[in-house]
Design a protein around this motif. Structure first.
Motif, short mmCIF file in Angstrom:
data_model
loop_
_atom_site.label_atom_id
_atom_site.label_comp_id
_atom_site.label_asym_id
_atom_site.label_seq_id
_atom_site.Cartn_x
_atom_site.Cartn_y
_atom_site.Cartn_z
N ALA A 128 0.77 62.73 46.56
CA ALA A 128 2.21 62.50 46.44
C ALA A 128 2.58 61.10 46.92
N ARG A 129 1.95 60.64 48.01
CA ARG A 129 2.21 59.29 48.51
C ARG A 129 1.78 58.24 47.50
N THR A 130 0.61 58.44 46.89
CA THR A 130 0.11 57.48 45.90
C THR A 130 1.05 57.39 44.71
N GLU A 131 1.50 58.55 44.21
CA GLU A 131 2.42 58.55 43.07
C GLU A 131 3.74 57.87 43.44
N SER A 132 4.25 58.15 44.63
CA SER A 132 5.51 57.53 45.06
C SER A 132 5.34 56.02 45.20
N CYS A 133 4.21 55.58 45.74
CA CYS A 133 3.94 54.16 45.90
C CYS A 133 3.89 53.46 44.54
N ASN A 134 3.18 54.08 43.59
CA ASN A 134 3.07 53.49 42.26
C ASN A 134 4.43 53.39 41.57
N ARG A 135 5.26 54.43 41.70
CA ARG A 135 6.61 54.38 41.09
C ARG A 135 7.45 53.28 41.74
N ALA A 136 7.36 53.16 43.08
CA ALA A 136 8.15 52.14 43.79
C ALA A 136 7.68 50.73 43.39
N ASP A 174 11.45 48.59 49.00
CA ASP A 174 10.56 48.06 50.03
C ASP A 174 10.26 49.11 51.11
N ASP A 175 11.28 49.85 51.51
CA ASP A 175 11.09 50.91 52.50
C ASP A 175 10.16 52.00 51.97
N VAL A 176 10.32 52.37 50.70
CA VAL A 176 9.45 53.39 50.10
C VAL A 176 8.02 52.88 50.06
N MET A 177 7.82 51.62 49.66
CA MET A 177 6.46 51.07 49.60
C MET A 177 5.85 50.95 50.99
N GLY A 179 6.41 52.87 53.50
CA GLY A 179 6.07 54.22 53.98
C GLY A 179 4.94 54.87 53.21
N ASN A 180 4.76 54.53 51.92
CA ASN A 180 3.80 55.26 51.10
C ASN A 180 2.60 54.46 50.63
N CYS A 181 2.64 53.14 50.69
CA CYS A 181 1.56 52.35 50.12
C CYS A 181 0.49 51.96 51.13
N GLY A 182 0.73 52.14 52.40
CA GLY A 182 -0.26 51.78 53.40
C GLY A 182 -1.17 52.95 53.72
N PRO A 183 -1.94 52.80 54.78
CA PRO A 183 -2.79 53.91 55.20
C PRO A 183 -1.93 55.08 55.67
N MET A 184 -2.52 56.26 55.56
CA MET A 184 -1.82 57.49 55.95
C MET A 184 -1.50 57.44 57.44
N PRO A 185 -0.25 57.68 57.81
CA PRO A 185 0.09 57.66 59.24
C PRO A 185 -0.61 58.82 59.95
N LYS A 186 -0.98 58.58 61.20
CA LYS A 186 -1.65 59.62 62.00
C LYS A 186 -0.61 60.65 62.42
N SER A 187 -1.02 61.94 62.32
CA SER A 187 -0.12 63.00 62.74
C SER A 187 -0.74 63.72 63.91
N GLY A 188 0.07 64.37 64.69
CA GLY A 188 -0.41 65.14 65.83
C GLY A 188 -0.46 64.29 67.07
N PRO A 189 -0.96 64.89 68.19
CA PRO A 189 -1.00 64.16 69.46
C PRO A 189 -2.04 63.05 69.42
N GLN A 190 -1.71 61.94 70.06
CA GLN A 190 -2.61 60.78 70.06
C GLN A 190 -3.02 60.44 71.46
#
Length: 190
Positions: A128-136, A174-177, A179-190
């Motif tokens: 879903a992120r890849t598709e959103s990035c490509n559309r943006a 730009d905000d969509v790109m 958020g979606n075009c970079g590496p996947m953000p880390k989730s959970g405790p760090q």
């Protein structure tokens, strides 16, 4: 004329039922022992405080006292010494499994199922992120090309985008790109 049978008193039926229940409970009990002036019937062993002479019946119909377990001489593992020569070798107590194999298998299967579900969810989010990035990116390229763009307002009318609307749309893309075009953000405790 038929002869009437005398009726039995009403107390006999409950008394007979009581005797039957007592007989059934006594028959199903495996242990019988004396505590003071009374007899105790149970399917569990008597407490340790009851002496062997007061145990009247044991499981399997035995009424003789069970022999006390023989004292085991501790074997020295360091010197390799065994028990005294006259002592009979003691059978090792059966080791109970420390882990229930079936429970472990179910736990492992649950962990594998959860890992597979989590991996599928991560793949779905990544797609879903890849598709959103490509559309943006495509929309931003169209916006940067300078072509006149039109939008539809709330009334369903077509409106040409002015410079203010183009700037706002460029910022949103730009905000969509970001958020979606970079590496996947880390989730959970760090």
């Amino acid at each position: 004329m038929p002869q009437k049978r005398p009726s039995t008193p009403s107390w006999r039926a409950p008394l007979a039922a009581g005797f039957l229940l007592l007989a059934c409970s006594i028959a199903s009990a495996q242990w019988v022992w004396k505590e003071g002036d009374r007899k105790v019937f149970s399917d569990t062993a008597p407490p340790a405080s009851v002496p062997d002479k007061n145990i009247l019946k044991r499981p399997g119909g035995g009424s003789a006292p069970m022999p006390a377990p023989a004292a085991v001489a501790p074997a020295s593992t360091e010197t390799g010494a065994a028990s005294p020569a006259g002592a009979a070798p003691q059978a090792a107590a059966p080791q109970l499994p420390t882990v229930d194999k079936e429970l472990e298998a179910k736990k492992k299967q649950t962990e594998q199922t959860e890992a597979a579900r989590q991996k599928a969810e991560e793949q779905r989010v990544a797609q879903a992120r890849t598709e959103s990035c490509n559309r943006a990116k495509q929309a931003r390229a169209t916006l940067d090309s300078g072509v006149r763009l039109a939008t539809t307002n709330a009334k369903g009318e077509r409106e040409i985008m002015d410079d203010k609307a183009r700037t706002a749309e460029a910022k949103r893309l730009d905000d969509v790109m970001r958020g979606n075009c970079g590496p996947m953000p880390k989730s959970g405790p760090q």
